[in-house]
Design a protein around this motif. Sequence first.
Motif, PDB file in Angstrom:
ATOM      1  N   THR A  90      16.877  48.768  13.550  1.00  0.00           N
ATOM      2  CA  THR A  90      16.517  47.960  12.542  1.00  0.00           C
ATOM      3  C   THR A  90      16.302  46.428  13.445  1.00  0.00           C
ATOM      4  N   VAL A  91      15.047  46.196  13.345  1.00  0.00           N
ATOM      5  CA  VAL A  91      14.983  44.672  13.926  1.00  0.00           C
ATOM      6  C   VAL A  91      15.085  43.618  12.861  1.00  0.00           C
ATOM      7  N   VAL A  92      15.885  42.500  12.990  1.00  0.00           N
ATOM      8  CA  VAL A  92      15.995  41.461  11.861  1.00  0.00           C
ATOM      9  C   VAL A  92      15.613  40.181  12.575  1.00  0.00           C
ATOM     10  N   PRO A  93      15.691  39.182  11.730  1.00  0.00           N
ATOM     11  CA  PRO A  93      15.192  37.736  12.266  1.00  0.00           C
ATOM     12  C   PRO A  93      16.703  37.261  12.889  1.00  0.00           C
ATOM     13  N   ARG A  94      16.758  36.242  13.297  1.00  0.00           N
ATOM     14  CA  ARG A  94      17.949  35.539  13.951  1.00  0.00           C
ATOM     15  C   ARG A  94      19.126  35.373  12.767  1.00  0.00           C
ATOM     16  N   ASP A  95      18.821  34.912  11.694  1.00  0.00           N
ATOM     17  CA  ASP A  95      19.589  34.717  10.611  1.00  0.00           C
ATOM     18  C   ASP A  95      19.132  35.446   9.351  1.00  0.00           C
ATOM     19  N   PRO A  96      19.258  36.827   9.343  1.00  0.00           N
ATOM     20  CA  PRO A  96      18.790  37.417   8.142  1.00  0.00           C
ATOM     21  C   PRO A  96      19.770  37.165   6.967  1.00  0.00           C
ATOM     22  N   ARG A  97      19.008  37.216   5.941  1.00  0.00           N
ATOM     23  CA  ARG A  97      19.736  37.488   4.572  1.00  0.00           C
ATOM     24  C   ARG A  97      20.425  38.551   4.391  1.00  0.00           C
ATOM     25  N   MET A  98      21.802  38.519   4.029  1.00  0.00           N
ATOM     26  CA  MET A  98      22.652  39.567   4.077  1.00  0.00           C
ATOM     27  C   MET A  98      23.118  40.009   2.507  1.00  0.00           C
ATOM     28  N   ARG A  99      23.249  40.989   2.239  1.00  0.00           N
ATOM     29  CA  ARG A  99      24.213  41.350   1.041  1.00  0.00           C
ATOM     30  C   ARG A  99      25.578  42.045   1.479  1.00  0.00           C
ATOM     31  N   GLY A 100      26.488  41.010   1.704  1.00  0.00           N
ATOM     32  CA  GLY A 100      27.753  41.545   2.256  1.00  0.00           C
ATOM     33  C   GLY A 100      27.612  41.591   3.785  1.00  0.00           C
ATOM     34  N   PRO A 101      28.621  41.977   4.530  1.00  0.00           N
ATOM     35  CA  PRO A 101      28.936  41.917   5.887  1.00  0.00           C
ATOM     36  C   PRO A 101      28.133  43.070   6.597  1.00  0.00           C
ATOM     37  N   ASP A 102      27.899  44.342   5.699  1.00  0.00           N
ATOM     38  CA  ASP A 102      27.137  45.520   6.554  1.00  0.00           C
ATOM     39  C   ASP A 102      25.924  45.804   5.882  1.00  0.00           C
ATOM     40  N   GLU A 103      25.560  44.969   5.035  1.00  0.00           N
ATOM     41  CA  GLU A 103      23.924  45.327   4.420  1.00  0.00           C
ATOM     42  C   GLU A 103      23.172  44.202   4.779  1.00  0.00           C
ATOM     43  N   VAL A 104      21.853  44.324   5.088  1.00  0.00           N
ATOM     44  CA  VAL A 104      20.772  43.340   5.326  1.00  0.00           C
ATOM     45  C   VAL A 104      19.686  43.471   4.368  1.00  0.00           C
ATOM     46  N   GLN A 105      19.105  42.577   3.805  1.00  0.00           N
ATOM     47  CA  GLN A 105      18.280  42.631   2.819  1.00  0.00           C
ATOM     48  C   GLN A 105      17.011  43.194   3.386  1.00  0.00           C
ATOM     49  N   GLY A 106      16.491  44.092   2.439  1.00  0.00           N
ATOM     50  CA  GLY A 106      15.192  44.934   3.384  1.00  0.00           C
ATOM     51  C   GLY A 106      14.117  44.112   3.499  1.00  0.00           C
ATOM     52  N   ASP A 107      13.811  42.950   2.680  1.00  0.00           N
ATOM     53  CA  ASP A 107      12.609  42.240   2.562  1.00  0.00           C
ATOM     54  C   ASP A 107      12.656  41.380   3.665  1.00  0.00           C
ATOM     55  N   VAL A 108      13.632  41.062   4.445  1.00  0.00           N
ATOM     56  CA  VAL A 108      13.692  40.141   5.720  1.00  0.00           C
ATOM     57  C   VAL A 108      13.615  40.836   6.861  1.00  0.00           C
ATOM     58  N   THR A 109      13.476  42.311   7.039  1.00  0.00           N
ATOM     59  CA  THR A 109      13.667  43.002   7.997  1.00  0.00           C
ATOM     60  C   THR A 109      12.129  42.740   8.923  1.00  0.00           C
ATOM     61  N   GLU A 110      12.176  42.920  10.222  1.00  0.00           N
ATOM     62  CA  GLU A 110      10.817  42.836  10.764  1.00  0.00           C
ATOM     63  C   GLU A 110      10.357  44.308  11.184  1.00  0.00           C
ATOM     64  N   LEU A 111      11.249  45.351  11.143  1.00  0.00           N
ATOM     65  CA  LEU A 111      10.918  46.726  11.360  1.00  0.00           C
ATOM     66  C   LEU A 111      12.156  47.489  11.316  1.00  0.00           C
ATOM     67  N   VAL A 112      11.758  48.771  10.662  1.00  0.00           N
ATOM     68  CA  VAL A 112      12.751  49.860  10.550  1.00  0.00           C
ATOM     69  C   VAL A 112      12.258  50.972  11.191  1.00  0.00           C
ATOM     70  N   VAL A 113      13.158  51.792  11.839  1.00  0.00           N
ATOM     71  CA  VAL A 113      12.724  53.018  12.674  1.00  0.00           C
ATOM     72  C   VAL A 113      13.620  54.105  12.073  1.00  0.00           C
ATOM     73  N   GLU A 114      12.986  55.357  11.831  1.00  0.00           N
ATOM     74  CA  GLU A 114      13.756  56.410  11.653  1.00  0.00           C
ATOM     75  C   GLU A 114      13.131  57.613  12.539  1.00  0.00           C
ATOM     76  N   VAL A 115      14.056  58.270  12.972  1.00  0.00           N
ATOM     77  CA  VAL A 115      13.676  59.492  13.951  1.00  0.00           C
ATOM     78  C   VAL A 115      14.087  60.916  13.210  1.00  0.00           C
ATOM     79  N   VAL A 116      12.919  61.514  12.773  1.00  0.00           N
ATOM     80  CA  VAL A 116      13.353  62.802  11.901  1.00  0.00           C
ATOM     81  C   VAL A 116      14.007  63.611  12.639  1.00  0.00           C
ATOM     82  N   SER A 117      15.057  64.021  11.890  1.00  0.00           N
ATOM     83  CA  SER A 117      15.894  65.175  12.255  1.00  0.00           C
ATOM     84  C   SER A 117      15.352  66.586  11.300  1.00  0.00           C
ATOM     85  N   PRO A 118      15.769  67.840  11.819  1.00  0.00           N
ATOM     86  CA  PRO A 118      15.285  68.897  10.863  1.00  0.00           C
ATOM     87  C   PRO A 118      15.943  68.739   9.193  1.00  0.00           C
TER      88      PRO A 118
END
Length: 200
Positions: A90-118
Amino acid sequence: MAKVLEGPTTEKPTMLESYERACDLFPDYRVEVVNGRIVVNDVPTGLHNDIVSNLLLQIVAVVAANGWKLWTNIKIFLGPQADRYIPDLTVVPRDPRMRGPDEVQGDVTELVVEVVSPSSVNDDHVVKPREYAKATVSLYLLIDPEQGIAVLFSSPAGGSYQQRVQVALGAPLDLPEPWKLTIDTGLLVDLDDPKTDSPG
């Protein structure tokens, strides 16, 4: 192999309670809520990690130039009653808006990447594009080494992505503004490996 957990039939805990319990039970695994199911994913393979590493090498200069951050193992907050995903990158801005310490708001992300597994083919190709778009995640990059393709979803609007570009691994893939970057997808995988041959 991914595991799907079901809550006890007598107590009927909420999805959030079941999810938090799964996180506690499997602290060394990636626990996600995907399409209303709790999924516990195994540790990524060497190939999986190689693809992420090879992508990082291509995007790190742009990330640094924009003052963004590269995060792994962060949850994406898609909404109070929505799924919870942990992308491979996940690529986020310098000071992303968070929803708690371990969740970043989806609408502030610059890029999300998923590598497909079987075990994640349908989730990564069908479910996650839909839910990422609803949360207005700006760019979703899917890399599928089994099918030999990379897919970029962009321009979320009205609950879906308006742009979808698919290329065979080995072809260039342009990331739009503010990236202004072309990914060499051939450098993400070993094209001599029969599992990553471009589809015919």
